[in-house]
Scaffold this active site. Structure first.
Site, PDB file in Angstrom:
ATOM      1  N   TRP A  75      -0.372 -11.314  -6.217  1.00 54.45           N
ATOM      2  CA  TRP A  75      -0.056 -11.411  -7.642  1.00 54.45           C
ATOM      3  C   TRP A  75       0.667 -12.705  -7.988  1.00 54.45           C
ATOM      4  O   TRP A  75       1.665 -13.071  -7.368  1.00 54.45           O
ATOM      5  CB  TRP A  75       0.785 -10.247  -8.079  1.00 54.45           C
ATOM      6  CG  TRP A  75       0.162  -8.892  -8.184  1.00 54.45           C
ATOM      7  CD1 TRP A  75       0.838  -7.742  -8.455  1.00 54.45           C
ATOM      8  CD2 TRP A  75      -1.222  -8.511  -8.075  1.00 54.45           C
ATOM      9  NE1 TRP A  75      -0.041  -6.671  -8.503  1.00 54.45           N
ATOM     10  CE2 TRP A  75      -1.314  -7.124  -8.275  1.00 54.45           C
ATOM     11  CE3 TRP A  75      -2.406  -9.219  -7.808  1.00 54.45           C
ATOM     12  CZ2 TRP A  75      -2.521  -6.426  -8.233  1.00 54.45           C
ATOM     13  CZ3 TRP A  75      -3.613  -8.533  -7.756  1.00 54.45           C
ATOM     14  CH2 TRP A  75      -3.669  -7.170  -7.973  1.00 54.45           C
ATOM     15  N   ASN A 189      -6.036  -9.293 -13.354  1.00 54.01           N
ATOM     16  CA  ASN A 189      -6.398  -8.226 -12.439  1.00 54.01           C
ATOM     17  C   ASN A 189      -7.011  -7.082 -13.236  1.00 54.01           C
ATOM     18  O   ASN A 189      -6.353  -6.455 -14.075  1.00 54.01           O
ATOM     19  CB  ASN A 189      -5.163  -7.705 -11.693  1.00 54.01           C
ATOM     20  CG  ASN A 189      -5.487  -6.466 -10.871  1.00 54.01           C
ATOM     21  OD1 ASN A 189      -6.413  -6.457 -10.062  1.00 54.01           O
ATOM     22  ND2 ASN A 189      -4.736  -5.385 -11.099  1.00 54.01           N
ATOM     23  N   GLU A 190      -8.302  -6.853 -13.030  1.00 54.64           N
ATOM     24  CA  GLU A 190      -9.053  -5.751 -13.611  1.00 54.64           C
ATOM     25  C   GLU A 190      -8.967  -5.695 -15.140  1.00 54.64           C
ATOM     26  O   GLU A 190      -8.563  -4.679 -15.730  1.00 54.64           O
ATOM     27  CB  GLU A 190      -8.617  -4.418 -12.990  1.00 54.64           C
ATOM     28  CG  GLU A 190      -8.847  -4.385 -11.479  1.00 54.64           C
ATOM     29  CD  GLU A 190      -8.588  -3.036 -10.846  1.00 54.64           C
ATOM     30  OE1 GLU A 190      -9.210  -2.749  -9.823  1.00 54.64           O
ATOM     31  OE2 GLU A 190      -7.757  -2.269 -11.392  1.00 54.64           O
ATOM     32  N   TYR A 263     -13.776   1.902  -6.058  1.00 57.89           N
ATOM     33  CA  TYR A 263     -12.859   2.975  -5.689  1.00 57.89           C
ATOM     34  C   TYR A 263     -13.517   4.315  -6.011  1.00 57.89           C
ATOM     35  O   TYR A 263     -13.348   4.855  -7.114  1.00 57.89           O
ATOM     36  CB  TYR A 263     -11.537   2.835  -6.451  1.00 57.89           C
ATOM     37  CG  TYR A 263     -10.735   1.635  -6.017  1.00 57.89           C
ATOM     38  CD1 TYR A 263     -10.031   1.656  -4.813  1.00 57.89           C
ATOM     39  CD2 TYR A 263     -10.705   0.477  -6.782  1.00 57.89           C
ATOM     40  CE1 TYR A 263      -9.298   0.555  -4.394  1.00 57.89           C
ATOM     41  CE2 TYR A 263      -9.979  -0.633  -6.375  1.00 57.89           C
ATOM     42  CZ  TYR A 263      -9.276  -0.589  -5.183  1.00 57.89           C
ATOM     43  OH  TYR A 263      -8.566  -1.682  -4.768  1.00 57.89           O
ATOM     44  N   GLU A 296     -12.122  -6.036  -4.246  1.00 56.67           N
ATOM     45  CA  GLU A 296     -11.257  -4.900  -3.907  1.00 56.67           C
ATOM     46  C   GLU A 296     -12.142  -3.711  -3.559  1.00 56.67           C
ATOM     47  O   GLU A 296     -13.114  -3.441  -4.260  1.00 56.67           O
ATOM     48  CB  GLU A 296     -10.373  -4.472  -5.091  1.00 56.67           C
ATOM     49  CG  GLU A 296      -9.207  -5.357  -5.422  1.00 56.67           C
ATOM     50  CD  GLU A 296      -8.298  -4.683  -6.465  1.00 56.67           C
ATOM     51  OE1 GLU A 296      -8.242  -3.430  -6.488  1.00 56.67           O
ATOM     52  OE2 GLU A 296      -7.666  -5.405  -7.247  1.00 56.67           O
ATOM     53  N   TRP A 327      -8.818  -3.582   0.083  1.00 59.01           N
ATOM     54  CA  TRP A 327      -7.523  -3.195  -0.489  1.00 59.01           C
ATOM     55  C   TRP A 327      -6.948  -2.076   0.385  1.00 59.01           C
ATOM     56  O   TRP A 327      -7.544  -1.024   0.481  1.00 59.01           O
ATOM     57  CB  TRP A 327      -7.702  -2.677  -1.917  1.00 59.01           C
ATOM     58  CG  TRP A 327      -6.391  -2.353  -2.556  1.00 59.01           C
ATOM     59  CD1 TRP A 327      -5.649  -1.214  -2.395  1.00 59.01           C
ATOM     60  CD2 TRP A 327      -5.661  -3.183  -3.456  1.00 59.01           C
ATOM     61  NE1 TRP A 327      -4.500  -1.272  -3.132  1.00 59.01           N
ATOM     62  CE2 TRP A 327      -4.475  -2.472  -3.796  1.00 59.01           C
ATOM     63  CE3 TRP A 327      -5.864  -4.445  -4.010  1.00 59.01           C
ATOM     64  CZ2 TRP A 327      -3.523  -2.987  -4.671  1.00 59.01           C
ATOM     65  CZ3 TRP A 327      -4.916  -4.948  -4.883  1.00 59.01           C
ATOM     66  CH2 TRP A 327      -3.768  -4.230  -5.203  1.00 59.01           C
TER      67      TRP A 327
END
Length: 369
Positions: A75, A189-190, A263, A296, A327
């Site tokens: 990050w 991020n996303e 995910y 990820e 991840w």
């Protein structure tokens, strides 16, 4: 050596970097790193800049480098609405009664300096996002609390929020503009905009990537999205309900490569669909003539190998794929185990031997073919 002295040393040593040493898109939809075209293996370790014990950062980077991984995503944001106690890191403060403050001190961006310096020392490359879609470490919700707004759509369309976001980008890039340890800058991020027309994210991504390229022509830029809106199926991940159209975003001129995540637990899809998810994104990237990075991916639970290894094997063997980053990396730090969200993979475990060590062998063998 103090963090201030370290930053000065890193900035000076990196200021004379040859243009040929910056990571870039190479031939055959792969990346070129230090004059070698390769498929890159990497990991996520978002928590690296937030360690109070700098030796913990060194330990984790040593383990990552020893594993054969090349790229680490961490990050580049840490936004707060109240000042934390001394010693607790934050990068940007949105305080009532004054303008936002970007923290360049020892508890601020100098923590990120240490990670960048450590990566450079070990031959690692970093992907650094500038803001989070989620509330963790501040992100878009922190901007919205300060500038007003109820949803992420308000963040994308707020002129004041975007001006501060670009100010922050400018400060971070200014610290590492000549540093070859940066693999790529990442817009967010996303990024999501639930229920929005896909033009909202696409227009924001085009504007922001163009701005980044205007101040830093050396480094690659990518979006950091999850890959929603790719053709191939009718299940949730393939739709555009989160406001993202993978193919449309991939066509943005100043984005150098595509990213996507996976995910199955959170998305309520079967792990067995992961290989198709990889192939469908690879096809879109190949059509756009840009590399894809499986940025990820993870599974909850103890036994991950049998379900995750097929995703990795598919990524290595599919045209259009240029890298993958599981991840996430974990480690045993002086304060205990690093953050475990159920997906974390620690050294000296069965999952590590499979997901990291075996994958390294596959990737190395492929590079030799």
């Amino acid at each position: 050596m103090t963090l201030v002295a370290l930053f000065a040393l890193v900035s000076f040593s990196a200021s004379f970097a040859s243009a040929s040493l910056f990571p870039k898109v190479g031939t055959g939809l792969k990346f070129e790193i230090e004059n070698t075209t390769t498929y890159v293996r990497g990991t996520n370790a978002y928590w690296l800049p937030f360690q109070n014990n700098l030796e913990d950062i060194d330990l984790a980077l040593d383990h990552i480098a020893a594993s054969g991984l090349k790229v680490v995503r961490t990050w580049g944001f840490n936004d707060v609405t109240e000042l934390p106690p001394p010693g607790v890191p934050y990068f940007q403060a949105f305080l009532r009664g004054g303008p936002p403050q970007i923290n360049t001190g020892p508890d601020g961006l100098q923590r990120l300096d240490y990670v960048v310096a450590g990566a450079a020392k070990r031959g690692l490359k970093l992907v650094i996002p500038f803001v989070n879609n989620w509330k963790d470490y501040g992100g878009m919700p922190t901007y919205l609390k300060y500038y007003g707004g109820l949803s992420n759509k308000d963040w994308y369309l707020s002129q004041r929020a975007q001006e501060q976001y670009q100010k922050y980008i400018n400060v971070v890039i200014g610290r590492y503009i000549n540093n070859t340890a940066i693999f790529a800058w990442e817009l967010a991020n996303e990024p999501r905009c639930q229920g929005c027309d896909t033009s909202v994210i696409a227009n924001w991504a085009a504007q922001t990537s163009r701005y980044i390229k205007s101040i830093d022509p050396n480094h690659m830029v990518t979006l950091g999205d999850e890959g929603h809106g790719v053709p191939g199926d009718s299940t949730y991940p393939y739709g555009t309900s989160e406001g993202s159209d993978f193919v449309k975003n991939l066509a943005i001129p100043d984005l150098d490569f595509g990213t996507f995540h996976f995910y199955p637990d959170a998305w309520h899809v079967k792990p067995e669909s992961g290989s198709k998810w990889v192939q469908d994104h690879a096809a879109a990237c190949a059509a756009a003539k840009k590399p894809c990075v499986f940025e990820e991916y993870g599974l909850n639970g103890a036994l991950k190998c049998a379900k995750m290894r097929p995703w990795q094997k598919t990524s290595i063997s599919t045209v259009g794929m240029a890298g993958d980053m599981y991840w996430q990396a974990g480690d045993a730090l002086s304060s205990g185990l690093s953050s475990d969200d159920g997906n974390t993979i620690y050294p000296n475990t069965e999952n590590y031997d499979c997901i990291v060590t075996e994958h390294a062998k596959d990737s190395t063998a492929r590079r030799r073919r």
